[in-house]
Write a protein that holds these residues in place. Structure first.
Motif, PDB file in Angstrom:
ATOM      1  N   ILE A 123      44.063  46.909  39.360  1.00 33.23           N
ATOM      2  CA  ILE A 123      42.858  47.333  40.094  1.00 33.23           C
ATOM      3  C   ILE A 123      41.623  47.213  39.206  1.00 33.23           C
ATOM      4  CG2 ILE A 123      41.689  49.297  41.158  1.00 33.23           C
ATOM      5  CD1 ILE A 123      44.411  50.212  42.182  1.00 33.23           C
ATOM      6  N   LEU A 124      41.732  47.710  37.966  1.00 34.03           N
ATOM      7  CA  LEU A 124      40.592  47.676  37.054  1.00 34.03           C
ATOM      8  C   LEU A 124      40.186  46.244  36.712  1.00 34.03           C
ATOM      9  CD1 LEU A 124      38.599  49.051  35.100  1.00 34.03           C
ATOM     10  CD2 LEU A 124      40.433  49.058  33.383  1.00 34.03           C
ATOM     11  N   LEU A 125      41.158  45.441  36.299  1.00 33.00           N
ATOM     12  CA  LEU A 125      40.849  44.092  35.817  1.00 33.00           C
ATOM     13  C   LEU A 125      40.479  43.139  36.944  1.00 33.00           C
ATOM     14  CD1 LEU A 125      43.691  43.865  33.165  1.00 33.00           C
ATOM     15  CD2 LEU A 125      41.234  43.991  32.699  1.00 33.00           C
ATOM     16  N   SER A 126      41.151  43.249  38.092  1.00 28.08           N
ATOM     17  CA  SER A 126      40.799  42.373  39.210  1.00 28.08           C
ATOM     18  C   SER A 126      39.413  42.703  39.743  1.00 28.08           C
ATOM     19  CB  SER A 126      41.835  42.492  40.334  1.00 28.08           C
ATOM     20  OG  SER A 126      41.904  43.816  40.821  1.00 28.08           O
ATOM     21  N   SER A 127      39.042  43.979  39.719  1.00 26.00           N
ATOM     22  CA  SER A 127      37.689  44.364  40.137  1.00 26.00           C
ATOM     23  C   SER A 127      36.649  43.782  39.187  1.00 26.00           C
ATOM     24  CB  SER A 127      37.569  45.899  40.176  1.00 26.00           C
ATOM     25  OG  SER A 127      38.476  46.461  41.086  1.00 26.00           O
ATOM     26  N   MET A 128      36.932  43.872  37.889  1.00 24.18           N
ATOM     27  CA  MET A 128      36.016  43.296  36.905  1.00 24.18           C
ATOM     28  C   MET A 128      35.917  41.781  37.070  1.00 24.18           C
ATOM     29  SD  MET A 128      37.174  45.474  33.518  1.00 24.18           S
ATOM     30  CE  MET A 128      36.160  44.494  32.412  1.00 24.18           C
ATOM     31  N   TYR A 129      37.054  41.150  37.318  1.00 27.43           N
ATOM     32  CA  TYR A 129      37.096  39.688  37.482  1.00 27.43           C
ATOM     33  C   TYR A 129      36.273  39.257  38.694  1.00 27.43           C
ATOM     34  CZ  TYR A 129      39.088  35.006  38.112  1.00 27.43           C
ATOM     35  OH  TYR A 129      39.251  33.653  38.274  1.00 27.43           O
ATOM     36  N   LEU A 130      36.506  39.911  39.828  1.00 29.68           N
ATOM     37  CA  LEU A 130      35.811  39.530  41.057  1.00 29.68           C
ATOM     38  C   LEU A 130      34.315  39.843  40.967  1.00 29.68           C
ATOM     39  CD1 LEU A 130      38.441  40.701  43.700  1.00 29.68           C
ATOM     40  CD2 LEU A 130      37.887  38.354  43.052  1.00 29.68           C
ATOM     41  N   MET A 131      33.971  40.989  40.377  1.00 29.96           N
ATOM     42  CA  MET A 131      32.555  41.340  40.232  1.00 29.96           C
ATOM     43  C   MET A 131      31.848  40.357  39.310  1.00 29.96           C
ATOM     44  SD  MET A 131      32.697  45.514  39.999  1.00 29.96           S
ATOM     45  CE  MET A 131      30.943  45.622  39.659  1.00 29.96           C
ATOM     46  N   HIS A 132      32.512  39.975  38.231  1.00 29.90           N
ATOM     47  CA  HIS A 132      31.924  39.019  37.297  1.00 29.90           C
ATOM     48  C   HIS A 132      31.709  37.664  37.965  1.00 29.90           C
ATOM     49  CE1 HIS A 132      31.124  36.961  33.511  1.00 29.90           C
ATOM     50  NE2 HIS A 132      32.025  36.042  33.856  1.00 29.90           N
ATOM     51  N   PHE A 133      32.723  37.230  38.715  1.00 31.01           N
ATOM     52  CA  PHE A 133      32.609  35.941  39.391  1.00 31.01           C
ATOM     53  C   PHE A 133      31.536  35.996  40.478  1.00 31.01           C
ATOM     54  CE2 PHE A 133      33.829  32.790  42.595  1.00 31.01           C
ATOM     55  CZ  PHE A 133      33.834  31.653  41.809  1.00 31.01           C
ATOM     56  N   TRP A 156      34.016  26.238  44.133  1.00 31.93           N
ATOM     57  CA  TRP A 156      34.101  26.823  45.474  1.00 31.93           C
ATOM     58  C   TRP A 156      35.443  26.527  46.117  1.00 31.93           C
ATOM     59  CZ3 TRP A 156      31.381  30.541  47.291  1.00 31.93           C
ATOM     60  CH2 TRP A 156      30.058  30.718  46.885  1.00 31.93           C
ATOM     61  N   LYS A 157      35.959  25.341  45.882  1.00 29.56           N
ATOM     62  CA  LYS A 157      37.256  24.970  46.472  1.00 29.56           C
ATOM     63  C   LYS A 157      38.350  25.914  45.983  1.00 29.56           C
ATOM     64  CE  LYS A 157      39.398  21.490  44.699  1.00 29.56           C
ATOM     65  NZ  LYS A 157      39.798  20.124  44.294  1.00 29.56           N
ATOM     66  N   TYR A 158      38.377  26.190  44.676  1.00 34.26           N
ATOM     67  CA  TYR A 158      39.407  27.068  44.144  1.00 34.26           C
ATOM     68  C   TYR A 158      39.181  28.521  44.565  1.00 34.26           C
ATOM     69  CZ  TYR A 158      41.496  23.398  41.356  1.00 34.26           C
ATOM     70  OH  TYR A 158      42.147  22.261  40.964  1.00 34.26           O
ATOM     71  N   LEU A 159      37.918  28.891  44.776  1.00 34.37           N
ATOM     72  CA  LEU A 159      37.653  30.235  45.289  1.00 34.37           C
ATOM     73  C   LEU A 159      38.239  30.395  46.685  1.00 34.37           C
ATOM     74  CD1 LEU A 159      36.313  32.993  45.119  1.00 34.37           C
ATOM     75  CD2 LEU A 159      34.207  31.962  45.998  1.00 34.37           C
ATOM     76  N   PHE A 160      38.092  29.384  47.523  1.00 30.42           N
ATOM     77  CA  PHE A 160      38.677  29.439  48.863  1.00 30.42           C
ATOM     78  C   PHE A 160      40.202  29.465  48.794  1.00 30.42           C
ATOM     79  CE2 PHE A 160      34.539  27.420  50.342  1.00 30.42           C
ATOM     80  CZ  PHE A 160      34.096  28.575  50.964  1.00 30.42           C
ATOM     81  N   TYR A 161      40.785  28.737  47.844  1.00 29.76           N
ATOM     82  CA  TYR A 161      42.238  28.790  47.651  1.00 29.76           C
ATOM     83  C   TYR A 161      42.669  30.222  47.347  1.00 29.76           C
ATOM     84  CZ  TYR A 161      42.690  23.668  47.356  1.00 29.76           C
ATOM     85  OH  TYR A 161      42.700  22.334  47.633  1.00 29.76           O
ATOM     86  N   ALA A 207      41.560  37.008  30.629  1.00 29.27           N
ATOM     87  CA  ALA A 207      42.960  36.574  30.547  1.00 29.27           C
ATOM     88  C   ALA A 207      43.887  37.620  31.149  1.00 29.27           C
ATOM     89  CB  ALA A 207      43.343  36.304  29.094  1.00 29.27           C
ATOM     90  N   ALA A 208      43.604  38.897  30.864  1.00 33.95           N
ATOM     91  CA  ALA A 208      44.427  39.969  31.407  1.00 33.95           C
ATOM     92  C   ALA A 208      44.328  40.021  32.931  1.00 33.95           C
ATOM     93  CB  ALA A 208      44.004  41.311  30.806  1.00 33.95           C
ATOM     94  N   ALA A 209      43.113  39.862  33.460  1.00 34.17           N
ATOM     95  CA  ALA A 209      42.930  39.875  34.915  1.00 34.17           C
ATOM     96  C   ALA A 209      43.702  38.743  35.565  1.00 34.17           C
ATOM     97  CB  ALA A 209      41.440  39.768  35.251  1.00 34.17           C
ATOM     98  N   VAL A 210      43.651  37.555  34.977  1.00 33.75           N
ATOM     99  CA  VAL A 210      44.372  36.399  35.512  1.00 33.75           C
ATOM    100  C   VAL A 210      45.868  36.672  35.542  1.00 33.75           C
ATOM    101  CG1 VAL A 210      45.029  34.015  35.021  1.00 33.75           C
ATOM    102  CG2 VAL A 210      42.630  34.699  34.868  1.00 33.75           C
ATOM    103  N   VAL A 211      46.394  37.231  34.460  1.00 35.50           N
ATOM    104  CA  VAL A 211      47.832  37.503  34.360  1.00 35.50           C
ATOM    105  C   VAL A 211      48.263  38.528  35.416  1.00 35.50           C
ATOM    106  CG1 VAL A 211      49.625  38.535  32.917  1.00 35.50           C
ATOM    107  CG2 VAL A 211      48.038  36.866  31.948  1.00 35.50           C
ATOM    108  N   LEU A 271      42.444  30.623  36.563  1.00 37.84           N
ATOM    109  CA  LEU A 271      41.948  30.068  35.302  1.00 37.84           C
ATOM    110  C   LEU A 271      40.856  29.034  35.540  1.00 37.84           C
ATOM    111  CD1 LEU A 271      45.317  29.636  33.346  1.00 37.84           C
ATOM    112  CD2 LEU A 271      43.471  31.239  32.809  1.00 37.84           C
ATOM    113  N   THR A 272      41.004  28.257  36.616  1.00 40.57           N
ATOM    114  CA  THR A 272      39.981  27.262  36.939  1.00 40.57           C
ATOM    115  C   THR A 272      38.675  27.931  37.347  1.00 40.57           C
ATOM    116  OG1 THR A 272      41.713  25.735  37.673  1.00 40.57           O
ATOM    117  CG2 THR A 272      39.467  25.239  38.359  1.00 40.57           C
ATOM    118  N   ILE A 273      38.785  28.985  38.135  1.00 38.32           N
ATOM    119  CA  ILE A 273      37.584  29.744  38.519  1.00 38.32           C
ATOM    120  C   ILE A 273      36.901  30.307  37.269  1.00 38.32           C
ATOM    121  CG2 ILE A 273      36.753  31.814  39.717  1.00 38.32           C
ATOM    122  CD1 ILE A 273      38.928  31.344  41.791  1.00 38.32           C
ATOM    123  N   ALA A 274      37.709  30.689  36.273  1.00 38.68           N
ATOM    124  CA  ALA A 274      37.148  31.235  35.033  1.00 38.68           C
ATOM    125  C   ALA A 274      36.489  30.172  34.165  1.00 38.68           C
ATOM    126  CB  ALA A 274      38.248  31.939  34.240  1.00 38.68           C
TER     127      ALA A 274
END
Length: 334
Positions: free
Chosen positions: A135-145, A162-167, A252-256, A283-286
């Motif tokens: 919850i913590l890391l995915s929130s940080m990941y999505l907010m950052h993106f 954008w393509k990978y975001l839609f994926y 990296a932690a959020a991706v994992v 990873l591509t989005i990152a």
């Protein structure tokens, strides 16, 4: 799930793997593999061994908190059997967990309620830590993106991103649909079985109350779960550093953690396709090149899953042969 639904999910998982391979520059992937040093690979394998030992130690302490004595060797053998079955059954680890319950009953002579109770406690503690990290890391990941693709900066985002975001969005929707369907099927077809687990729930409640009264043991268990889960993004950071890729630890932690969440979809044995597809997309989005993202994913998955499953399968078979041989020797000598 019905056979038709399982078939549909399996087809989708297979197509995801094929799509991943089709859109990847294989030559770049091969070059990426060659760029990984042997020292890093050996260190990753060493960290994976430490991970398995910590998990076995966690099980040992949980059994001790329930007034049961087990050895780390016994817990290693149990986890190896579970890992091997998990790798060949697309059932969100249910196959592997069933083997663990069977192991406690048949090998250690526990009751079914005791075995299932210990399993539920272990999964609850591990899942609690995993959920908190996710919850913590995915929130940080999505907010950052999302900050990077706000209205002010949207024109800087490439079409590929954008393509990978839609994926990724499609994967999240797919998870929600599968989860809803699975819940409705279980509730409709297995209501009688759900009612029959009252004894297991009572045993788990008693075990959990004992854990809560021993605050020191609870702290030890939460610390063990935290360290075990943090070792996985540490392995990812080691890979990116060796390849000369700059990635923040929390990314990296959020991706994992997000990839492991997506891998809970029972598409293929060992969650093949769902895990790899999700990790490459994230990873591509990152900002990592898709070819390098695939290299990172494959090496990470090989060390943390396939190598473990291969060794587990070999050792489980070896121990089984030894037991059969010992039984025959006893039979002949008797």
């Amino acid at each position: 799930m019905s056979r038709t639904q399982k078939g549909i999910v399996t087809i989708i998982g297979s197509l995801l793997v094929l799509l991943l391979i089709w859109q990847t520059d294989i030559a770049s992937v091969i070059d990426g593999f060659k760029g990984i040093s042997k020292k890093t690979l050996l260190l990753l394998i060493f960290l994976q061994i430490i991970t398995q030992l910590l998990i076995a130690y966690q099980w040992k302490r949980l059994a001790w908190s329930n007034y049961r004595e087990v050895t780390i060797k016994q817990m290693l053998r149990m986890n190896m059997a579970g890992s091997f079955v998990e790798s060949i059954t697309p059932s969100v680890k249910i196959g592997g967990e069933a083997v663990k319950v069977w192991w406690f009953k048949e090998r250690l002579r526990w009751t079914g309620e005791e075995a299932a109770s210990l399993l539920m406690i272990q999964k609850s503690l591990s899942g609690l830590v995993f959920l908190g990290y996710t919850i913590l890391l995915s929130s940080m990941y999505l907010m950052h993106f999302w900050t990077n693709i706000s209205a002010k900066w949207a024109w800087n985002v490439s079409e590929n991103q954008w393509k990978y975001l839609f994926y990724y969005a499609g994967l999240l929707i797919f998870i929600c649909i599968i989860g809803t369907c699975a819940y409705r099927i279980i509730k409709k077809k297995h209501a009688d079985r759900i009612k029959s687990i009252g004894k297991i729930a009572d045993e788990s409640k008693r075990h959990w109350l004992r854990m809560r009264t021993n605050k020191f043991e609870m702290a030890i268990q939460l610390m063990l779960a935290s360290v075990i889960w943090l070792l996985y993004p540490l392995k990812m950071i080691m890979l990116t550093t060796d390849l000369g890729i700059e990635v923040r630890f929390w990314v990296a932690a959020a991706v994992v953690f997000i990839a492991y969440t997506v891998a809970m979809i029972p598409a293929l044995p060992g969650s093949v396709g769902t895990f790899e597809g999700a990790m490459v997309v994230l990873l591509t989005i990152a900002g990592i090149d898709p070819s390098l993202a695939l290299v990172l994913t494959l090496i990470f998955r090989t060390v943390t899953f396939w190598l473990v499953c291969l060794i587990s399968g070999f050792m489980t078979g070896y121990f089984h042969i030894q037991e059969v041989r010992n039984r025959r020797i006893k039979a002949f000598s008797g």
